[in-house]
Design an enzyme around this catalytic site. Sequence first.
Site, mmCIF file in Angstrom:
data_model
loop_
_atom_site.group_PDB
_atom_site.id
_atom_site.type_symbol
_atom_site.label_atom_id
_atom_site.label_comp_id
_atom_site.label_asym_id
_atom_site.label_seq_id
_atom_site.Cartn_x
_atom_site.Cartn_y
_atom_site.Cartn_z
ATOM 1 C CB SER A 270 -0.924 0.018 1.217
ATOM 2 O OG SER A 270 -1.861 -1.023 1.124
ATOM 3 C CD GLU B 5 1.324 0.057 13.338
ATOM 4 O OE1 GLU B 5 1.162 -0.240 14.531
ATOM 5 O OE2 GLU B 5 0.689 -0.505 12.417
ATOM 6 C CG PHE C 15 -1.928 2.767 11.605
ATOM 7 C CD1 PHE C 15 -2.988 2.795 12.506
ATOM 8 C CD2 PHE C 15 -2.143 2.216 10.346
ATOM 9 C CE1 PHE C 15 -4.227 2.273 12.165
ATOM 10 C CE2 PHE C 15 -3.374 1.694 9.998
ATOM 11 C CZ PHE C 15 -4.424 1.717 10.904
ATOM 12 C CG HIS D 92 -3.552 4.865 2.674
ATOM 13 N ND1 HIS D 92 -2.377 4.585 2.009
ATOM 14 C CD2 HIS D 92 -4.455 3.969 2.220
ATOM 15 C CE1 HIS D 92 -2.559 3.573 1.185
ATOM 16 N NE2 HIS D 92 -3.815 3.187 1.288
ATOM 17 C CG ASP E 77 -10.072 0.875 4.207
ATOM 18 O OD1 ASP E 77 -10.843 -0.059 3.920
ATOM 19 O OD2 ASP E 77 -8.843 0.814 4.028
ATOM 20 N NE ARG F 285 -7.700 4.614 -1.147
ATOM 21 C CZ ARG F 285 -8.285 3.857 -2.089
ATOM 22 N NH1 ARG F 285 -7.740 2.715 -2.432
ATOM 23 N NH2 ARG F 285 -9.400 4.229 -2.663
HETATM 24 C C1 LIG Z 1 -2.561 -0.457 13.820
HETATM 25 C C2 LIG Z 1 -2.818 -0.931 12.451
HETATM 26 N N1 LIG Z 1 -1.772 -1.093 11.606
HETATM 27 C C3 LIG Z 1 -1.995 -1.495 10.341
HETATM 28 C C4 LIG Z 1 -3.255 -1.750 9.891
HETATM 29 C C5 LIG Z 1 -3.511 -2.139 8.447
HETATM 30 N N2 LIG Z 1 -3.954 -3.560 8.384
HETATM 31 C C6 LIG Z 1 -5.236 -3.884 8.225
HETATM 32 S S1 LIG Z 1 -5.487 -5.544 8.210
HETATM 33 C C7 LIG Z 1 -3.831 -5.841 8.394
HETATM 34 C C8 LIG Z 1 -3.340 -7.248 8.459
HETATM 35 C C9 LIG Z 1 -4.004 -8.022 9.535
HETATM 36 O O1 LIG Z 1 -3.603 -9.355 9.558
HETATM 37 P P1 LIG Z 1 -4.341 -10.353 10.519
HETATM 38 O O2 LIG Z 1 -4.402 -9.782 11.881
HETATM 39 O O3 LIG Z 1 -3.657 -11.669 10.413
HETATM 40 O O4 LIG Z 1 -5.816 -10.381 9.965
HETATM 41 P P2 LIG Z 1 -6.520 -11.447 9.000
HETATM 42 O O5 LIG Z 1 -5.493 -12.344 8.419
HETATM 43 O O6 LIG Z 1 -7.462 -12.197 9.885
HETATM 44 O O7 LIG Z 1 -7.257 -10.652 7.973
HETATM 45 C C10 LIG Z 1 -3.121 -4.630 8.460
HETATM 46 C C11 LIG Z 1 -1.673 -4.533 8.598
HETATM 47 C C12 LIG Z 1 -4.314 -1.549 10.798
HETATM 48 N N3 LIG Z 1 -5.588 -1.721 10.442
HETATM 49 N N4 LIG Z 1 -4.058 -1.166 12.070
#
Ligand SMILES: Cc1ncc(C[n+]2csc(CCOP(=O)(O)OP(=O)(O)O)c2C)c(N)n1
Lengths: 274, 318
Positions: free
Chosen positions: B41, B62, B87, B113, B121, B171
């Site tokens: 992204s 982060e 973040f 973003h 989102d 974005r």
């Molecule tokens: C604090 C934060 N950092 C980054 C993100 C962006 N983000 C959204 S989903 C995701 C990956 C999540 O992976 P996981 O917890 O394994 O979820 P799943 O595989 O169940 O979709 C990220 C990095 C976020 N939403 N919040």
Amino acid sequence: MLNTVPTIPELQAKAREIRRHVIRMLARAGSGHPGGSLSATDLLVALYYGKLKHDPKNPKWPERDRFILSKGHCCPALYAILAEMGYFPVGELDTLRQLGSSLQGHPDIKRTPGIEISSGSLGQGLSVGVGMALAARIDGRSYRVYVMLGDGEVEEGQVWEAAMAAGHYRLDNLCAILDNNGLQIDGPIHDVMSPLPLPEKWDAFGWHVIRIDGHNMSQILEAYDRAEAIKGKPTIIVAKTVKGKGVSFMENQVDWHGKAPTPEQAEKALAELV
Amino acid sequence: MTITTQEVRKEATREAYGQALLELGEVNKNIIVLDADLAKSTTTIKFGKKFPERFFDMGIAEANMMNVAAGLATCGKIPFVSTFCIFASGRAWEQIRNTICYSGLNVKIVATHGGLAVGADGSSHQCIEDFALMTAIPTMTVIEPCDAAETKKAIKAVAERPGPVYVRLGRTPSPVLTEEGTPFEVGKASILREGKDITIVACGLMVPNALKAAENLSARGIEATVINLHTIKPLDRKTLVAYAKKTGSVVTAEQHVLEGGLGSAVALALGREYPVPLEAVGIDNRFGQSGSPEALFKEYNLTSEDILQAALKAYGRK
Ligand SMILES: Cc1ncc(C[n+]2csc(CCOP(=O)(O)OP(=O)(O)O)c2C)c(N)n1
Ligand SMILES: [Mg+2]
């Protein structure tokens, strides 16, 4: 309030219906997160239809069990369940992610009945769960608190601060559900930033750990009951799941984390979900 | 030179960031890139593929990432740290304040973003407070380029500039208004259009809207200067005061809450040195929500028409 526990085949049929909603909702919205919604569906369906003490007609009932979707991006599956259970009309699912909708891209407590806390920024939900569990203790209430976490999400330091606090305060009314689908956005969790080994870590933080297949309804239901029976410590259910479960071309595909199916792909997916 | 909004190609500023990093990585071996599970992204993945030994995915963590960057900076590296604006500036604010900035470290936080234009989102991912959070920290430099071409220049410039920097990128694909040859200097406001009646000061995605508003004002006989204030901090007070004197009224426009952003920085500077009627276009004490960027800009009064109305109001107060 619901008090008839559905049969396993009924739960499986319900899960299929929820997956179909997820596909249709995302295709219509043109964006969203199918992978983690589909991996979490069976866990969520078993929780809402088979375990949770709640009343869709009275979402603020003080004695209700609380559920927090800490991995908030997977809200399409939760929205579909809430709608099917009568928290709001099923027709509203069509408005996902549109301007003015009650169904935001990530859960919003102020807009959506049944949502217990706004989420979407990963790593924060378990702490909120600790607060709710402490409140139950203070008020002498018997409700339980459930928090669903992602296996990439647990890379956040705050998750372990919450784990420490829950262990410290012996919050046996708190149950975490880890959707262990093995993938995050940039790849497999062990490649990107390994949080492994997971069960051993939670054990070391003072939690009771139950490991199950997160797509096996009877294992899931049994785990929820066992978690409730454990006293003196919080419980985490480490559920092995498949990201994109139920749609062959999405299963275990990191690329299906955060994009919507095209109309054609949605049709293909729906043809598999019968 | 007058820059217009006519027939321009579109490119997201985050894409230009990935490109700029590739070029920088080639010439400067001290450049290290860190990301937090958003490398696709933020587009840092391009750097990661080309220079795997200088790229670290820190996972969804982060706060840790910020201080790892701090550590790298103490050892002479130039870390570029990327994740989404919310973040970076929000989750890791205190790490940035107490470890990076207070220690005076050479860390470049380039976050993508930014603003409401994140779209569907929704509010959790739409950062509309980062200027306030970042400009509040002493010694911090804060930049939002107006387009992809300027982003490339900004990234190269901040790599050369010692000290902590926060860059906000977008974005969605946005109009590329400037060219490779358009001058860019950190802390030096850039004049995109000259007019004698009013000055519009904007940054980021609001710059094309400001230009459009200026074109429509011109059709009504009001000539507007458009300033692309790509650097919110340090503020180019000299240019702002000069144009306040020249035009006698000012409108600010930003994809940010009205408190603590570009508008309040400009208002403070002019209030102290040369007060003129000023109107501010920005988000008025509301959270964002899901929706298309276009629908959100309408709902939150950030369109060129909103800038035009604000300009008429400020002009009318002269
Ligand atoms: C604090 C934060 N950092 C980054 C993100 C962006 N983000 C959204 S989903 C995701 C990956 C999540 O992976 P996981 O917890 O394994 O979820 P799943 O595989 O169940 O979709 C990220 C990095 C976020 N939403 N919040
Ligand atoms: Mg995962």
